[in-house]
Scaffold this active site. Structure first.
Site, short mmCIF file in Angstrom:
data_model
loop_
_atom_site.label_atom_id
_atom_site.label_comp_id
_atom_site.label_asym_id
_atom_site.label_seq_id
_atom_site.Cartn_x
_atom_site.Cartn_y
_atom_site.Cartn_z
CG ASP A 59 36.07 37.52 31.40
OD1 ASP A 59 36.83 38.26 30.73
OD2 ASP A 59 35.19 38.00 32.15
CE1 TYR A 60 43.10 40.85 28.92
CE2 TYR A 60 44.28 39.45 30.46
CZ TYR A 60 44.28 40.43 29.49
OH TYR A 60 45.46 40.99 29.07
#
Ligand code: BGC
Length: 767
Positions: A290-291
């Site tokens: 994820d980011y």
């Protein structure tokens, strides 16, 4: 309209095993020719070029002074594998040209975006779409999203979010299908099929990314990004099934979650990323973080610096670093120092190249340029379909028939409607969170649609905003109350702010109507006029006061660009509501996490009146609250219609089935059936739900577990027989030895309209 009818027919015969087994084979990521091409390419690649395939940029960090202000240069040098948040064929083509023409090995980029509930045509939020209990509609909506997004160069969507969400405080509940693994699996498969189509190399197909792996929805106290501690059994029984179903359906990528799982950040959690995903499930696709979550393992406390963060993640099986910028900085060095074997980087690069080949990007890297510049034009057929999907997402929670006729549907002769509330005319909020290239200018609000409907019938709408969504400022109560007093009926449009209160980083400790909307509601209701409350939200809100004071409540979620027309057609009965809750609506926040498929405990409060405090020890020493009932205000699976359905007693094909026979696949499954009749005056659709309780087993199992559903369309007076199969898929569970097996047990099966009602029958699972 024709399209919708065809879909409903398909859906009437839908059950999970047929969803998982039917139709075309999933797009394969194990083509031997592709593997040969990858081997050949890897043989030519330098270590840095291989690392590049593990590097994913987001354009939001490309501004001056940011980490990637020189991103064009980096692409031209072949340092980037994939890129997100760039849209438009000319824009993606321009960057692709740099990768394909300038970089040494001409490896194409892959462009990604969070296409969550539509790209240009915006459908209801995922929680709303799930409330349709109609995987066919979701697949079709996802296909439309894929066609629109791919026309702008996007071949990878970070969707579906298949996290099971049992706590309404968690803002991301809106992005998934709700609290149940069975329904969640059906929806997960529908999204994958819609996005990926029959073939990944179809230029209109988009790679799905199943997220967030895993347990993210179990964030403690519903606080986003918070730690998750759940048993392996709960993981396997509740949280993993939708991921597994999506992977089995051919879902080509998986995103790791932000949270730590049992002490280890998901992003560098070898147990889930390698043991379960690769070794148990044989997943051939890509895992992206994820980011920024690879670098965030430093904050988690398992890495002291970026280099260690990168090493731990790649060794755990995490292929691509989304904007953590530690793979790009350290992977090559880690390989050179011997801290990471080159084979780990080869494997990650191979997986990324595999999806690029499967998508056909090496042969067709560019997207045909559109005839006109600007946003792609909306297709009227898609807009009409968005309206139909919205109509299938509204859950009618209350429609009191107190002697006269219920408030809904509204009479066609209604003269004056007061439309009150800050959501009645808020185009932007109707789009919900994650709106890709959706445009508030294309939204038809409830105010617009209702006004035009009343104009046609010679009536009028008196609109009053009443208040802001979030703040008590602009107190316009007097105007709202005056509007109500002039009206035959009042429609109140209340709820959450779609962007501030819904989706990521939008956890709430209070689940009431925000700002002073509750006070507005009470002030308007005090006029004594009949009030229909429409709730716009990305999660269940506390509606306890409304449920006991108002005659009608419609849960509308965030319905997308056709919010107004879909609501008006529903309010006037052109269509009947047919959606049902996929999340329990609590009475108060203190009940959260709240879900129907709980374990029974040793002291269930069966037969005790929980609506008042306990009066003695017998009433007190149970698993209960002293100040609130245990039951939700509205249960999972619940939703009313304008017509009425009846269920006949269940018929079982046998009273006994053999556990060992089912485990060895030698025994025939049981069949259970009922006849559902539309006993009311209008046509309608009914979601028929099957639940099981299995007792006497090596581990405690839920008081009820959904194991089947069908959506039927019935004319007034019409009956349909519905039959479900109860075999290994429905009866097996993760037992004391953590094996997925059927055990000898006593079993109750219910078929009915919700998790709280239904006809039941018992059968035995013998040895
Ligand atoms: C979200 C993901 C999303 C990603 C895109 C993150 O903040 O958690 O769901 O796909 O951003 O970059």
């Amino acid at each position: 309209m024709r399209l919708v009818r065809v879909l409903l027919l398909v859906v009437a015969s839908t059950c999970l095993s047929s969803i998982l087994q039917s139709q075309a084979p999933p797009p394969h990521l194990d083509d031997p020719i592709i593997e040969q091409r990858i081997t050949h390419l890897l043989g030519q690649m330098t270590l840095e070029e291989k690392v590049a395939q593990t590097v994913h940029f987001a354009d939001s960090s490309t501004g001056p002074g940011s980490a990637h202000s020189d991103y064009r240069e980096q692409i031209a040098q072949g340092h980037v594998g994939s890129f997100e948040n760039i849209t438009g064929a000319p824009e993606t083509n321009a960057l692709q040209k740099l990768a394909v023409e300038k970089s040494r090995l001409h490896i194409p980029l892959l462009f990604a975006l969070d296409v969550i509930h539509g790209y240009r045509t915006i459908f209801p939020v995922p929680l709303g779409m799930a409330s349709s209990w109609d995987p066919g509609l979701v697949e079709q909506a996802s296909r439309i999203a894929a066609k629109e997004a791919t026309s702008e160069g996007i071949r990878w969507t970070f969707s579906p979010m298949v996290d099971i969400a049992r706590d309404a405080r968690w803002g991301r509940m809106v992005e998934g299908a709700g609290e149940d693994p069975y329904l969640g699996s059906a929806m997960a498969v529908a999204y994958v099929r819609g996005y990926q189509g029959a073939r990944l190399d179809d230029p209109q197909s988009m790679l799905a990314c199943v997220k967030h792996f895993v347990g993210y929805g179990a964030a403690e106290a519903g606080r986003d990004y918070n730690s998750v501690d759940i048993s392996e059994r709960a993981l396997r029984q509740i949280y993993l099934p939708p991921f597994h179903a999506a992977v089995e359906a051919g879902g080509g990528s998986v995103m790791s979650a932000f949270n730590s799982l049992n002490g280890v950040p998901a992003t560098s959690n070898r147990f889930i990323l390698t043991h379960i995903l690769r070794e148990e499930w044989g997943f051939p696709g890509v895992v992206i973080s994820d980011y920024g979550s690879v670098a965030e393992t430093i904050a988690h406390g398992i890495a002291l610096d970026g280099k260690i963060a990168a090493r731990k993640a790649i060794l755990a099986g995490l292929d691509v670093d989304l904007e953590g910028n530690v793979y790009s900085r350290y992977l090559a060095e880690l390989v050179r120092s011997g801290a990471v074997p080159e084979s780990a980087v080869d494997q990650a690069a191979r997986r990324m190249l595999r999806i690029k080949f499967a998508l056909g990007l090496f042969d067709h890297p560019y997207t045909p340029a559109p005839a006109a510049s600007g946003k792609p034009r909306l297709d009227p057929a898609n807009v009409e379909f968005a309206r139909a999907v919205a109509e299938h997402s509204f859950v009618l929670l209350k429609n009191e028939d107190s002697g006269g006729s219920p408030p809904l549907p509204l009479s066609p002769d209604v003269r004056t409607i007061a439309l009150i509330g800050p959501l009645a005319d808020s185009a932007s909020d109707m789009l919900g969170p994650w709106r890709a290239r959706g445009d508030a200018a294309d939204v038809v609000t409830l105010r617009t649609a209702l006004t035009s409907r009343l104009q046609q019938s010679g009536g009028k709408v008196i609109y009053a905003k009443g208040t802001e969504i979030l703040t008590a400022e602009g107190n316009l109560f007097a105007e709202a109350v005056a509007a109500a007093k002039q009206a035959d009926v009042v429609i109140m449009a209340l709820g959450e702010d779609a962007l501030w209160m819904s989706a990521e980083a939008a956890s709430r400790a209070h689940l009431g109507l925000p700002g002073n909307q509750q006070q507005l509601l009470e002030a308007v209701a005090a006029t004594g006029k009949p009030v229909v409350l429409i709730v716009f939200s990305g999660r269940p809100l506390i509606l306890t006061w409304a449920a006991s004071h108002l005659p009608a409540i419609l849960q509308a979620w965030f319905p997308g660009m056709q919010a107004g027309p879909a609501l008006v057609r529903t309010l006037f009965g052109d269509v009947s509501p047919s959606a049902k809750l996929t999340v329990s609506i609590p009475r108060s926040v203190g009940q959260e996490p709240l879900y129907y498929n709980e374990l029974n405990t040793g002291r269930p409060a069966d037969g005790i009146d929980l609506t008042r405090p306990p009066r003695n020890d017998v009433e007190k020493y149970h698993s209960r609250y002293v100040d609130e009932p245990n039951a939700p205000l509205f249960p999972f699976g619940y939703g009313l219609s304008y017509t009425k359905f009846t269920y006949s007693p269940l018929e079982l094909s046998a009273s006994q089935v053999s556990a060992s026979g089912l485990n060895q696949k030698t025994a025939h499954p049981l069949h259970v059936s009922t006849t559902v009749r539309n006993a009311g005056p209008r046509p309608g659709e009914e979601v028929v739900e099957l639940y099981l309780r299995i007792r006497g087993t090596s581990v405690a199992l839920p008081v009820k577990q959904l194991e089947g559903f069908r959506k039927l369309t019935l004319a007034p007076g019409e009956s349909k027989r519905v039959e479900f199969t109860l075999g290994r898929d429905e009866l097996a569970f993760w037992n004391i030895d953590m094996q997925l097996l059927v055990e000898p047990a006593s079993t109750t099966v219910w078929i009915g309209p919700s998790s709280a009602e239904g006809e039941s029958a018992d059968f035995v699972i013998a040895k």
